[in-house]
Each structure stands twice: as C-alpha cells, then as structure tokens.
Design a protein around this motif. Structure first.
Motif, PDB file in Angstrom:
ATOM      1  N   GLN A  50       0.809  -1.209   0.000  1.00  0.00           N
ATOM      2  CA  GLN A  50       0.000   0.000   0.000  1.00  0.00           C
ATOM      3  C   GLN A  50       0.844   1.262   0.000  1.00  0.00           C
ATOM      4  O   GLN A  50       0.525   2.232  -0.690  1.00  0.00           O
ATOM      5  N   PHE A  51       1.914   1.260   0.759  1.00  0.00           N
ATOM      6  CA  PHE A  51       2.776   2.440   0.822  1.00  0.00           C
ATOM      7  C   PHE A  51       3.388   2.735  -0.540  1.00  0.00           C
ATOM      8  O   PHE A  51       3.414   3.879  -0.993  1.00  0.00           O
ATOM      9  N   LEU A  52       3.859   1.708  -1.218  1.00  0.00           N
ATOM     10  CA  LEU A  52       4.430   1.878  -2.550  1.00  0.00           C
ATOM     11  C   LEU A  52       3.386   2.388  -3.541  1.00  0.00           C
ATOM     12  O   LEU A  52       3.686   3.229  -4.392  1.00  0.00           O
ATOM     13  N   ALA A  53       2.157   1.914  -3.416  1.00  0.00           N
ATOM     14  CA  ALA A  53       1.081   2.375  -4.300  1.00  0.00           C
ATOM     15  C   ALA A  53       0.786   3.854  -4.088  1.00  0.00           C
ATOM     16  O   ALA A  53       0.643   4.610  -5.053  1.00  0.00           O
ATOM     17  N   VAL A  54       0.723   4.287  -2.844  1.00  0.00           N
ATOM     18  CA  VAL A  54       0.434   5.693  -2.557  1.00  0.00           C
ATOM     19  C   VAL A  54       1.575   6.586  -3.020  1.00  0.00           C
ATOM     20  O   VAL A  54       1.345   7.638  -3.636  1.00  0.00           O
ATOM     21  N   VAL A  55       2.799   6.189  -2.766  1.00  0.00           N
ATOM     22  CA  VAL A  55       3.949   6.970  -3.219  1.00  0.00           C
ATOM     23  C   VAL A  55       3.994   7.009  -4.743  1.00  0.00           C
ATOM     24  O   VAL A  55       4.302   8.042  -5.336  1.00  0.00           O
ATOM     25  N   HIS A  56       3.658   5.916  -5.381  1.00  0.00           N
ATOM     26  CA  HIS A  56       3.634   5.845  -6.840  1.00  0.00           C
ATOM     27  C   HIS A  56       2.619   6.836  -7.413  1.00  0.00           C
ATOM     28  O   HIS A  56       2.912   7.548  -8.377  1.00  0.00           O
TER      29      HIS A  56
END
Length: 165
Positions: A50-56
């Motif tokens: 989820q963190f990678l998705a939001v940063v992306h």
C-alpha cells in the motif's frame, strides 16, 4: 478474485502503454501514461504494498505527469513543425520492443522472478512494518541519505543563486 483483478489491471496497463506509444497526440499519450500509472498502483495494492502504491500515485501520477502536461501545453506542438516519421521506423520499433519483451519474460521465467499475485504473509508491505525496519535496521543509511539530500539542496541553492556585484 484478487488474481482476476491482478490480470485485468495487467492487461489494462499493457493496453494503455500501447496507447502511449501509438497515439498521435502528445496530450493523449500523457493521459494514457497517467492511466498506466494508476493501473500499476492498483497492482501494488493487490500485492499488499500500500505504501508503494500511494507513493507511486503521488510522485508519478501526481507530480511528474502533471509537469509533463504543463510542458506539453506550453510547447505548442503543431503538425507543421513536427517532423513526420515513416511507418518503417514505427514497425522497427514495435518489432524490437516485442523482441525485448520476449527476452525479458524469458529471463525472468528462467531466474524464477515472475511475480505471483497471491501473498502468504498479509503483513508484508504495510507502512508500519516498513517504518519499523527503516528506523531499526537501516537507520544509518537513512540518515546518510538525508544528509546527502540536504547537501544537494544547499548546493543547488548556491549554484542557482546570483552573485550581486
């Protein structure tokens, strides 16, 4: 259900990437690239990152793609000023890109790097676990990176600053 969504998002991202390359309008290409970034963020969510998705979404779809749109709007691209490319070069690009895709998939399949949609551990990718690992095991490299970023910002300000005479 998550396997089906993973493959649907994968197909949508591939189709929108083809639209990016094949579109005649640069604005349509950038909008299709933004859609591709959202599809990739959806795949990150399915893979429990989820963190990678939001940063992306924030970095790529939010900042860089909007910057691309502004630059394209400011350039005022016309068909008269742009050089026309022959279909031969386009076909060469499609064939070489397809061959590169085949080689990359074959290399990943042989090395066992092909991702599987299902994840056994549900805690992988959560922000809480990322912060725990980042600030316990990797605190020294994290602080060194922050000092390097600070030095780069100071250097950029000093280079960009005009000297008054």
């Amino acid at each position: 259900m998550s396997d089906i969504m993973f493959y649907v998002l994968g197909v949508l991202s591939i189709l929108s990437a083809i639209v990016v390359v094949g579109s005649n309008s640069p604005i349509n290409s950038v909008l299709a690239l933004i859609f591709t970034m959202f599809c990739l963020a959806g795949e990150y969510i399915i893979l429990n990152a989820q963190f990678l998705a939001v940063v992306h979404i924030i970095v790529y779809a939010g900042a860089i793609m909007v910057l691309f749109l502004f630059v394209l709007m400011l350039l005022n691209l016309n068909k008269d000023t742009e050089p026309q490319k022959s279909t031969r070069f386009k076909m060469i690009g499609v064939v070489s890109g397809g061959l590169l895709l085949v080689v990359m998939v074959g290399a990943m399949k042989g090395a066992g790097l092909v991702a599987q949609p299902g994840i056994a551990d549900a805690n992988i990718g959560l922000t809480k676990n990322l912060g725990k690992v980042l600030f316990t095991d990797f605190v020294v490299p994290f602080e060194i990176a922050s000092i390097l970023f600070l030095a780069a910002m100071v250097g950029a300000v000093m280079v960009g600053k005009r000297i008054k005479r």
